[in-house]
Scaffold this active site. Structure first.
Site, PDB file in Angstrom:
ATOM      1  N   TYR A  78      -0.473  -7.115  17.195  1.00 30.89           N
ATOM      2  CA  TYR A  78      -0.743  -6.288  16.008  1.00 30.89           C
ATOM      3  C   TYR A  78      -2.071  -5.542  16.167  1.00 30.89           C
ATOM      4  O   TYR A  78      -2.155  -4.328  15.949  1.00 30.89           O
ATOM      5  CB  TYR A  78      -0.771  -7.198  14.778  1.00 30.89           C
ATOM      6  CG  TYR A  78      -1.224  -6.546  13.497  1.00 30.89           C
ATOM      7  CD1 TYR A  78      -0.325  -5.816  12.715  1.00 30.89           C
ATOM      8  CD2 TYR A  78      -2.545  -6.660  13.046  1.00 30.89           C
ATOM      9  CE1 TYR A  78      -0.746  -5.219  11.524  1.00 30.89           C
ATOM     10  CE2 TYR A  78      -2.963  -6.072  11.862  1.00 30.89           C
ATOM     11  CZ  TYR A  78      -2.060  -5.354  11.103  1.00 30.89           C
ATOM     12  OH  TYR A  78      -2.478  -4.760   9.927  1.00 30.89           O
ATOM     13  N   LYS A  93      -2.819  -1.475  16.386  1.00 32.15           N
ATOM     14  CA  LYS A  93      -3.737  -0.797  15.472  1.00 32.15           C
ATOM     15  C   LYS A  93      -4.818  -0.051  16.258  1.00 32.15           C
ATOM     16  O   LYS A  93      -5.224   1.043  15.896  1.00 32.15           O
ATOM     17  CB  LYS A  93      -4.349  -1.813  14.494  1.00 32.15           C
ATOM     18  CG  LYS A  93      -3.318  -2.448  13.575  1.00 32.15           C
ATOM     19  CD  LYS A  93      -2.719  -1.402  12.663  1.00 32.15           C
ATOM     20  CE  LYS A  93      -1.496  -1.826  11.904  1.00 32.15           C
ATOM     21  NZ  LYS A  93      -0.914  -0.759  11.084  1.00 32.15           N
ATOM     22  N   THR A 108      -0.833  -8.159  -0.399  1.00 35.12           N
ATOM     23  CA  THR A 108       0.524  -7.598  -0.356  1.00 35.12           C
ATOM     24  C   THR A 108       1.502  -8.658   0.146  1.00 35.12           C
ATOM     25  O   THR A 108       1.086  -9.693   0.675  1.00 35.12           O
ATOM     26  CB  THR A 108       0.596  -6.403   0.620  1.00 35.12           C
ATOM     27  OG1 THR A 108       0.326  -6.888   1.943  1.00 35.12           O
ATOM     28  CG2 THR A 108      -0.382  -5.310   0.271  1.00 35.12           C
ATOM     29  N   SER A 129      -6.045  -0.733  10.904  1.00 34.56           N
ATOM     30  CA  SER A 129      -6.528  -2.001  10.348  1.00 34.56           C
ATOM     31  C   SER A 129      -7.880  -2.346  10.957  1.00 34.56           C
ATOM     32  O   SER A 129      -8.218  -1.895  12.065  1.00 34.56           O
ATOM     33  CB  SER A 129      -5.507  -3.094  10.696  1.00 34.56           C
ATOM     34  OG  SER A 129      -6.103  -4.359  10.666  1.00 34.56           O
ATOM     35  N   ILE A 162       0.829  -1.208   0.000  1.00 32.50           N
ATOM     36  CA  ILE A 162       0.000   0.000   0.000  1.00 32.50           C
ATOM     37  C   ILE A 162       0.872   1.270   0.000  1.00 32.50           C
ATOM     38  O   ILE A 162       0.576   2.238  -0.706  1.00 32.50           O
ATOM     39  CB  ILE A 162      -0.916  -0.028   1.248  1.00 32.50           C
ATOM     40  CG1 ILE A 162      -1.825  -1.265   1.187  1.00 32.50           C
ATOM     41  CG2 ILE A 162      -1.740   1.242   1.368  1.00 32.50           C
ATOM     42  CD1 ILE A 162      -2.397  -1.689   2.537  1.00 32.50           C
TER      43      ILE A 162
END
Ligand SMILES: NC(=O)c1ccc[n+]([C@@H]2O[C@H](COP(=O)([O-])OP(=O)(O)OC[C@H]3O[C@@H](n4cnc5c(N)ncnc54)[C@H](OP(=O)(O)O)[C@@H]3O)[C@@H](O)[C@H]2O)c1
Length: 313
Positions: A199, A203, A233, A172, A51
Site C-alpha cells: 500500500y 502511494k 472510514t 497517503s 472520503i
C-alpha cells in the site's frame, strides 16, 4: 518487534499533523470554500464510501455533474438518494482492479460525451491478505495504481482531460515510510506478502507518477497529489482495526478528509512538486532513506504501461 517500534515511531511522529488535531489547528486560518462547481463534470472513483463519498456529495451540492464510480450498485443507489441534485449524480458500476472494466468505462458514452473537469483518483485499499485479479494482478496494485493509470492516461488520450481540467490523486502519509520500489509494488505470490508495504509503495508511486505527468503534460491537465490525513472510514476500520481502536478519538471525519481535494479543485495552485495536506504543500520526503528510490518515475511509467498493455491485449 523492530517493526512494531518503527510503526510506533511513525504514528507518534505524525499524530499532530495527520489527525483531527492538525485539521482543527489549521482550519481557523482558511477562507471558506466558495463551493460553486456549476457547469463542471467531476469523475470520482470510490465515490460511495468515506472520503470519496464526501467529495462526490460536496461537488454535487455545488452544482457539478458527478460521475460516481464504485462497485456496489446498492451503495451507488444510496449515494444518488443522498445527493442534493440526484439527476446530476450519475452512478457508474465499475471494479477499478479490472483493467478491462476500466477501459470499457472510459469509453462508455456517459463518460466520453464531454471532457471531465475534475478527476479524483480516490480508490485505495490496504489488503492484509494476498489476492489476485482475473487478469493476474495483485489486487491492491491493480486497485490503487494501475486502474487509475489506465483511467487517467486513457481519458487524456481521448481528449477528455484538457488544459483546464485537474486530476487529484489521493495518496497517503504512508509515503513517508517507503522509497519508490518496483519489487514491493506488485507481488506475484502470497509468500512474504506485506499488504502495508505494498500500500505504501503504491502511494509513493502516485507521488512519482504525479510529478512525471506534470513534467510530460506541462500542466494540461494539472495533476495534484494529496494526503487526506487520518480519517475514520470503513476502509480504516476493516484494514487497520488496531490503528482505529487506538486513535479513534483523534481521527478526522470524511468531510475533513475531503477538504483539500475540494480546495485543490477550486484554488488550482501552480504546480510545484510536493504533496498537499490541509491546503498546503508538504515535502515528498521526511526521512533520507525514502529518497533512495530503487527505480525512477520513468521506469515506473514503463512498467505500468507494460502491465496495462498485457491486460488489455
Ligand atoms: N482513511 C484514511 O485515514 C486515509 C488515510 C490516507 C489515505 N487515504 C486514502 O484515501 C482514499 C479513500 O480512502 P477511504 O478510507 O475513504 O476508503 P474507503 O472507506 O475504504 O472507501 C472505499 C471506496 O472505494 C470503493 N472501492 C473499493 N474498491 C474498489 C474497486 N476495486 N473498484 C471500485 N471502487 C472500489 C468503495 O465502494 P465499493 O465497495 O462499492 O466498490 C468505496 O466507495 C484511499 O485512496 C486511501 O488510500 C485514506
Amino acid at each position: 518487534m523492530l517493526r512494531a517500534l518503527a510503526s510506533l515511531f511513525f504514528y507518534a511522529r505524525f499524530l499532530r499533523e495527520f489527525s483531527a488535531l492538525g485539521f482543527r489547528r489549521r482550519q481557523p486560518h482558511w477562507k471558506p470554500l466558495a463551493g460553486n462547481y456549476r457547469g463542471q463534470r467531476w469523475l470520482v472513483t470510490g465515490a460511495t464510501g468515506g472520503i470519496g463519498r464526501a467529495i462526490a456529495l460536496a461537488a454535487n451540492r455545488g452544482g457539478a455533474t458527478v460521475l460516481a464510480a464504485a462497485r456496489d450498485q446498492r451503495k451507488l443507489a444510496k449515494l444518488r438518494e443522498d445527493a442534493t441534485c440526484p439527476e446530476q449524480l450519475l452512478p457508474i458500476a465499475v471494479d477499478l482492479s479490472s483493467m478491462t472494466a476500466v477501459a470499457q468505462m472510459r469509453n462508455a458514452a456517459q463518460i466520453a460525451e464531454r471532457p471531465v473537469d475534475v478527476l479524483i483518483n480516490n480508490v485505495g485499499v490496504l489488503l492484509n491478505d494476498f489476492g489476485q485479479t482475473e487478469e493476474g494482478l495483485e489486487t491492491s496494485f491493480a486497485t490503487n495504481i494501475l486502474g487509475h493509470f489506465v483511467l487517467t492516461e486513457g481519458l487524456r488520450d481521448a481528449g477528455l482531460l484538457q488544459s483546464d481540467s485537474v486530476v487529484i490523486n489521493m495518496s497517503s502519509g504512508g509515503i513517508y515510510g517507503t522509497p519508490l520500489r518496483r519489487e514491493a509494488m506488485a507481488a506475484s505470490t502470497a509468500q512474504g506478502y506485506d499488504g502495508m508495504a505494498a500500500y505504501a509503495t503504491h502511494k509513493r508511486a502516485q507521488v512519482a507518477l504525479t510529478g512525471l505527468w506534470n513534467q510530460r503534460w506541462n500542466g494540461s491537465p494539472r495533476v495534484y497529489v494529496m494526503h487526506p490525513g487520518w480519517v475514520d472510514t470503513a476502509g480504516v476500520r476493516s484494514s487497520l482495526p488496531w490503528f482505529r481502536a487506538t486513535l479513534k478519538h483523534f481521527l478526522r471525519d470524511a468531510e475533513q478528509g475531503a477538504d483539500t481535494a475540494l480546495w485543490l479543485a477550486e484554488a488550482r495552485p501552480e504546480i510545484d512538486g510536493g504533496i498537499y495536506l490541509d491546503r498546503s504543500l508538504q515535502p515528498e520526503h521526511c526521512f533520507a532513506f525514502t529518497r533512495r528510490g530503487e527505480c525512477s518515475a520513468e521506469d515506473l511509467h514503463q512498467y505500468l504501461e507494460a502491465q496495462a498493455a498485457r491486460c488489455l491485449s
